[in-house]
Enzyme design. Structure first.
Site, PDB file in Angstrom:
ATOM      1  CG  PHE A  53      67.308  77.275  -3.314  1.00 37.92           C
ATOM      2  CD1 PHE A  53      68.314  78.172  -3.618  1.00 37.92           C
ATOM      3  CD2 PHE A  53      66.356  77.637  -2.363  1.00 37.92           C
ATOM      4  CE1 PHE A  53      68.386  79.404  -2.989  1.00 37.92           C
ATOM      5  CE2 PHE A  53      66.416  78.872  -1.734  1.00 37.92           C
ATOM      6  CZ  PHE A  53      67.442  79.760  -2.046  1.00 37.92           C
ATOM      7  N   GLY A  56      71.775  72.212  -5.740  1.00 42.80           N
ATOM      8  CA  GLY A  56      71.709  71.851  -7.151  1.00 42.80           C
ATOM      9  C   GLY A  56      71.636  73.034  -8.101  1.00 42.80           C
ATOM     10  CG  HIS A  57      69.569  76.868  -9.371  1.00 41.73           C
ATOM     11  ND1 HIS A  57      69.759  78.229  -9.338  1.00 41.73           N
ATOM     12  CD2 HIS A  57      68.935  76.620 -10.529  1.00 41.73           C
ATOM     13  CE1 HIS A  57      69.236  78.778 -10.416  1.00 41.73           C
ATOM     14  NE2 HIS A  57      68.722  77.820 -11.155  1.00 41.73           N
ATOM     15  CG  PHE A  58      73.824  76.552 -11.307  1.00 40.42           C
ATOM     16  CD1 PHE A  58      73.101  75.587 -11.978  1.00 40.42           C
ATOM     17  CD2 PHE A  58      73.499  77.882 -11.494  1.00 40.42           C
ATOM     18  CE1 PHE A  58      72.082  75.948 -12.863  1.00 40.42           C
ATOM     19  CE2 PHE A  58      72.477  78.246 -12.369  1.00 40.42           C
ATOM     20  CZ  PHE A  58      71.763  77.282 -13.055  1.00 40.42           C
ATOM     21  CB  VAL A  63      72.472  81.568  -9.139  1.00 39.04           C
ATOM     22  CG1 VAL A  63      71.460  82.616  -9.551  1.00 39.04           C
ATOM     23  CG2 VAL A  63      73.868  81.968  -9.602  1.00 39.04           C
TER      24      VAL A  63
END
Length: 156
Positions: A53, A56-58, A63
């Site tokens: 994750f 893409g986050h971020f 985070v």
């Protein structure tokens, strides 16, 4: 090294996979370090930059998504329910999340953090369990919520 990092495992990831249907990358509990049947459980999740994750986050400021912190707490809650029952009571059963109330996020979780996931039973009636969950990093609360879940027959 923190107190939670030094605790011995009651259940490792291999044992967890025998009780939960989740598998990487969606298995969000690494080990169980405290357990009191029908009452309380503490589990740990090491958060690394390798988590999918974070792509893409971020990317510039990674985070952990809050919804995944809640999922980690829900998985710990499912472990508390299944570990509290006899093996024949949970054979061919699966724990389904029925609801989340009062979710609050207090601070970001970032690569390198170790999530401590503490869940406590507030009520149990039959197959339905109500629990509270608190996620901490270095003793500071990062998220909290109330969960309701049900043990149901696995579909074949």
């Amino acid at each position: 090294m923190s107190e939670s990092a030094e605790r011995k495992s009651i259940l490792d990831v291999v044992g967890i996979q025998k009780l939960l249907p989740h598998r990487p990358p969606f298995l969000l509990v690494d080990r169980v370090v405290e357990f009191e049947a029908h009452r309380r459980l503490v589990a740990l999740k090491g958060v690394t930059m390798n988590e999918p994750f974070f792509q893409g986050h971020f990317p510039a400021q990674p985070v952990m998504p809050g919804v995944l912190i809640l999922e980690a707490l829900a998985q710990a809650a499912a472990l508390l329910a299944t570990m509290s029952l006899q093996p024949d009571e949970v054979k061919d059963k699966i724990t389904y999340l029925m609801g989340i109330d009062g979710a609050r996020f207090r601070r970001p979780v970032v690569p390198g953090d170790r999530l401590e996931l503490e869940v406590e039973v507030t009520k149990q009636k039959g197959a339905v369990w109500k629990q509270t969950g608190v996620a901490r990093v270095d003793g500071q609360v990062v998220a909290e919520a109330e969960f309701m879940a049900m043990l149901a027959d696995r579909e074949r």
